[in-house]
Design a protein around this motif. Structure first.
Motif, PDB file in Angstrom:
ATOM      1  N   GLY A 199       1.391 -12.666  -3.626  1.00  0.00           N
ATOM      2  CA  GLY A 199       2.601 -12.528  -2.831  1.00  0.00           C
ATOM      3  C   GLY A 199       3.816 -12.156  -3.672  1.00  0.00           C
ATOM      4  O   GLY A 199       3.733 -11.930  -4.880  1.00  0.00           O
ATOM      5  N   GLY A 200       4.954 -12.077  -3.012  1.00  0.00           N
ATOM      6  CA  GLY A 200       6.214 -11.843  -3.709  1.00  0.00           C
ATOM      7  C   GLY A 200       6.384 -10.427  -4.229  1.00  0.00           C
ATOM      8  O   GLY A 200       5.699  -9.479  -3.834  1.00  0.00           O
ATOM      9  N   THR A 201       7.314 -10.296  -5.174  1.00  0.00           N
ATOM     10  CA  THR A 201       7.697  -8.994  -5.714  1.00  0.00           C
ATOM     11  C   THR A 201       6.543  -8.293  -6.414  1.00  0.00           C
ATOM     12  O   THR A 201       6.359  -7.077  -6.267  1.00  0.00           O
ATOM     13  CB  THR A 201       8.866  -9.168  -6.704  1.00  0.00           C
ATOM     14  OG1 THR A 201       9.958  -9.805  -6.034  1.00  0.00           O
ATOM     15  CG2 THR A 201       9.322  -7.820  -7.239  1.00  0.00           C
ATOM     16  N   VAL A 202       5.747  -9.045  -7.177  1.00  0.00           N
ATOM     17  CA  VAL A 202       4.647  -8.432  -7.912  1.00  0.00           C
ATOM     18  C   VAL A 202       3.617  -7.837  -6.956  1.00  0.00           C
ATOM     19  O   VAL A 202       3.120  -6.725  -7.164  1.00  0.00           O
ATOM     20  CB  VAL A 202       3.989  -9.457  -8.859  1.00  0.00           C
ATOM     21  CG1 VAL A 202       2.676  -8.910  -9.413  1.00  0.00           C
ATOM     22  CG2 VAL A 202       4.937  -9.799  -9.993  1.00  0.00           C
ATOM     23  N   GLU A 203       3.289  -8.559  -5.905  1.00  0.00           N
ATOM     24  CA  GLU A 203       2.327  -8.027  -4.941  1.00  0.00           C
ATOM     25  C   GLU A 203       2.884  -6.779  -4.254  1.00  0.00           C
ATOM     26  O   GLU A 203       2.152  -5.805  -4.026  1.00  0.00           O
ATOM     27  CB  GLU A 203       1.961  -9.088  -3.900  1.00  0.00           C
ATOM     28  CG  GLU A 203       0.918  -8.616  -2.904  1.00  0.00           C
ATOM     29  CD  GLU A 203       0.311  -9.741  -2.110  1.00  0.00           C
ATOM     30  OE1 GLU A 203      -0.397 -10.579  -2.706  1.00  0.00           O
ATOM     31  OE2 GLU A 203       0.531  -9.806  -0.882  1.00  0.00           O
ATOM     32  N   TYR A 204       4.173  -6.803  -3.939  1.00  0.00           N
ATOM     33  CA  TYR A 204       4.796  -5.634  -3.311  1.00  0.00           C
ATOM     34  C   TYR A 204       4.740  -4.431  -4.250  1.00  0.00           C
ATOM     35  O   TYR A 204       4.400  -3.317  -3.839  1.00  0.00           O
ATOM     36  CB  TYR A 204       6.245  -5.954  -2.944  1.00  0.00           C
ATOM     37  CG  TYR A 204       6.998  -4.787  -2.345  1.00  0.00           C
ATOM     38  CD1 TYR A 204       6.684  -4.313  -1.079  1.00  0.00           C
ATOM     39  CD2 TYR A 204       8.024  -4.158  -3.055  1.00  0.00           C
ATOM     40  CE1 TYR A 204       7.367  -3.238  -0.521  1.00  0.00           C
ATOM     41  CE2 TYR A 204       8.707  -3.086  -2.516  1.00  0.00           C
ATOM     42  CZ  TYR A 204       8.382  -2.634  -1.250  1.00  0.00           C
ATOM     43  OH  TYR A 204       9.053  -1.557  -0.705  1.00  0.00           O
ATOM     44  N   GLN A 205       5.028  -4.659  -5.529  1.00  0.00           N
ATOM     45  CA  GLN A 205       4.989  -3.567  -6.499  1.00  0.00           C
ATOM     46  C   GLN A 205       3.563  -3.065  -6.687  1.00  0.00           C
ATOM     47  O   GLN A 205       3.329  -1.857  -6.835  1.00  0.00           O
ATOM     48  CB  GLN A 205       5.562  -4.020  -7.832  1.00  0.00           C
ATOM     49  CG  GLN A 205       5.691  -2.897  -8.863  1.00  0.00           C
ATOM     50  CD  GLN A 205       6.611  -1.775  -8.380  1.00  0.00           C
ATOM     51  OE1 GLN A 205       7.729  -2.028  -7.948  1.00  0.00           O
ATOM     52  NE2 GLN A 205       6.123  -0.530  -8.446  1.00  0.00           N
ATOM     53  N   THR A 206       2.617  -3.973  -6.669  1.00  0.00           N
ATOM     54  CA  THR A 206       1.206  -3.579  -6.781  1.00  0.00           C
ATOM     55  C   THR A 206       0.813  -2.676  -5.621  1.00  0.00           C
ATOM     56  O   THR A 206       0.118  -1.670  -5.811  1.00  0.00           O
ATOM     57  CB  THR A 206       0.305  -4.830  -6.804  1.00  0.00           C
ATOM     58  OG1 THR A 206       0.677  -5.677  -7.888  1.00  0.00           O
ATOM     59  CG2 THR A 206      -1.160  -4.445  -6.945  1.00  0.00           C
ATOM     60  N   LYS A 207       1.261  -3.017  -4.437  1.00  0.00           N
ATOM     61  CA  LYS A 207       0.956  -2.184  -3.280  1.00  0.00           C
ATOM     62  C   LYS A 207       1.553  -0.789  -3.434  1.00  0.00           C
ATOM     63  O   LYS A 207       0.887   0.230  -3.169  1.00  0.00           O
ATOM     64  CB  LYS A 207       1.477  -2.836  -1.990  1.00  0.00           C
ATOM     65  CG  LYS A 207       1.118  -2.043  -0.737  1.00  0.00           C
ATOM     66  CD  LYS A 207       1.610  -2.723   0.526  1.00  0.00           C
ATOM     67  CE  LYS A 207       3.093  -2.482   0.749  1.00  0.00           C
ATOM     68  NZ  LYS A 207       3.522  -2.916   2.098  1.00  0.00           N
ATOM     69  N   LEU A 208       2.809  -0.715  -3.889  1.00  0.00           N
ATOM     70  CA  LEU A 208       3.442   0.594  -4.079  1.00  0.00           C
ATOM     71  C   LEU A 208       2.694   1.417  -5.131  1.00  0.00           C
ATOM     72  O   LEU A 208       2.462   2.622  -4.950  1.00  0.00           O
ATOM     73  CB  LEU A 208       4.899   0.408  -4.512  1.00  0.00           C
ATOM     74  CG  LEU A 208       5.853  -0.231  -3.495  1.00  0.00           C
ATOM     75  CD1 LEU A 208       7.260  -0.305  -4.084  1.00  0.00           C
ATOM     76  CD2 LEU A 208       5.869   0.547  -2.181  1.00  0.00           C
ATOM     77  N   ASP A 209       2.299   0.763  -6.224  1.00  0.00           N
ATOM     78  CA  ASP A 209       1.561   1.466  -7.274  1.00  0.00           C
ATOM     79  C   ASP A 209       0.209   1.946  -6.760  1.00  0.00           C
ATOM     80  O   ASP A 209      -0.233   3.061  -7.065  1.00  0.00           O
ATOM     81  CB  ASP A 209       1.362   0.557  -8.487  1.00  0.00           C
ATOM     82  CG  ASP A 209       2.664   0.262  -9.214  1.00  0.00           C
ATOM     83  OD1 ASP A 209       3.645   1.003  -9.007  1.00  0.00           O
ATOM     84  OD2 ASP A 209       2.700  -0.720  -9.985  1.00  0.00           O
ATOM     85  N   ALA A 210      -0.452   1.091  -5.978  1.00  0.00           N
ATOM     86  CA  ALA A 210      -1.758   1.464  -5.440  1.00  0.00           C
ATOM     87  C   ALA A 210      -1.649   2.678  -4.526  1.00  0.00           C
ATOM     88  O   ALA A 210      -2.482   3.597  -4.584  1.00  0.00           O
ATOM     89  CB  ALA A 210      -2.358   0.275  -4.688  1.00  0.00           C
ATOM     90  N   LEU A 211      -0.630   2.701  -3.686  1.00  0.00           N
ATOM     91  CA  LEU A 211      -0.443   3.836  -2.778  1.00  0.00           C
ATOM     92  C   LEU A 211      -0.111   5.108  -3.559  1.00  0.00           C
ATOM     93  O   LEU A 211      -0.527   6.213  -3.179  1.00  0.00           O
ATOM     94  CB  LEU A 211       0.661   3.520  -1.772  1.00  0.00           C
ATOM     95  CG  LEU A 211       0.312   2.431  -0.737  1.00  0.00           C
ATOM     96  CD1 LEU A 211       1.537   2.080   0.099  1.00  0.00           C
ATOM     97  CD2 LEU A 211      -0.832   2.882   0.157  1.00  0.00           C
ATOM     98  N   GLU A 212       0.612   4.962  -4.671  1.00  0.00           N
ATOM     99  CA  GLU A 212       0.911   6.125  -5.509  1.00  0.00           C
ATOM    100  C   GLU A 212      -0.370   6.663  -6.155  1.00  0.00           C
ATOM    101  O   GLU A 212      -0.592   7.876  -6.209  1.00  0.00           O
ATOM    102  CB  GLU A 212       1.922   5.745  -6.589  1.00  0.00           C
ATOM    103  CG  GLU A 212       2.346   6.926  -7.464  1.00  0.00           C
ATOM    104  CD  GLU A 212       3.376   6.546  -8.503  1.00  0.00           C
ATOM    105  OE1 GLU A 212       3.623   7.374  -9.404  1.00  0.00           O
ATOM    106  OE2 GLU A 212       3.933   5.436  -8.417  1.00  0.00           O
TER     107      GLU A 212
END
Length: 250
Positions: A199-212
């Motif tokens: 959860g949190g900021t790290v999970e959000y950033q992971t999702k953005l990186d994964a989509l990239e």
């Protein structure tokens, strides 16, 4: 995805479905009464079967990752369901009822040849002991026990979905990061997710990186995320680093 199979479509079952819908189960409700087993009553369930309990259980088969919650309208039906379930595969089985009625069902099943050790593994009375009284409170105790049981099985208890997306798995951890090695999150191409890596900021950033990575057409990558700086900014004691493997499946 693990299946949550609820035997009985009464008031407690209705509350369990509402709460379990957020816990990433494939929810199946079975009852032999059309007024209690229909999609309009259970819009959050993945499947509603109106049939005899035995026929429905036979139709579904059994898996080692199945979670069974027995909430029928009477102990005769509870016994029928429990006997059939215990002769198959499952990760969890729980049955509602008072201690006296539960004891009577267990005695009957032992006399029918079910081993005592198997009966000892049944969670009954079902749910964590929190003093629950109302259907909603009982549902809280039941779903909390489901969470506890799944956590006890470890991060690999629920396999990732077999569908296109990016599987993000923690492969290395240091410090006090919230989730351990083996924990996964599946990011779909539309940005929705199944599972969590904390959860949190790290999970959000992971999702953005994964989509990239998905947009770039990459098949596999690894990324390190440092939680220490974010934790310090918020005055938190948790922190650490996680290394995440990202594998794209088209």
């Amino acid at each position: 995805m693990d299946r949550l199979i609820i035997c009985g479509g009464g008031h407690v079952s209705l509350e369990v479905v509402h709460m379990a819908a957020r816990l990433e189960y494939e929810i199946i409700v079975i009852d032999d009464r059309i007024e209690f087993a229909n999609p309009r009553r259970f819009p959050l369930a993945n499947q509603v079967i109106c049939s005899s309990f035995l026929d429905a259980l036979d139709q579904l088969g059994s898996r080692g990752s199945d979670y069974y919650v027995i909430l029928t309208r009477g102990h005769a039906f509870d016994r029928v369901c429990l006997e059939r379930i215990l002769n198959g595969r499952y990760a969890y089985v729980g049955m509602i009822g008072s201690k006296i009625k539960v004891a009577a069902v267990m005695k009957s099943l032992q006399e029918a040849g079910i081993p005592p050790k198997t009966l000892e593994g049944v969670h009954s009375p079902i749910g964590l002991s929190i003093g629950a009284q109302t259907p909603a409170e009982i549902a809280v105790s039941i779903t909390a026990e489901l969470v506890k049981q799944r956590a006890h099985r470890g991060p690999n208890a629920m396999p990732p979905p077999d569908e296109p997306g990016i599987l993000c798995t923690i492969v290395k951890k240091s410090g006090s990061a919230p989730r351990g090695v083996g924990t996964w999150m599946h990011v779909r191409p539309d940005g929705t997710c199944v599972g969590t890596i904390g959860g949190g900021t790290v999970e959000y950033q992971t999702k953005l990186d994964a989509l990239e990575f998905w947009a770039q057409g990459r098949s596999e990558a690894r990324q390190v995320y440092d939680l220490t700086h974010a934790a310090a900014e918020l005055g938190m004691v948790c922190g650490g680093k996680i290394e995440v493997s990202m594998v794209c499946k088209k």
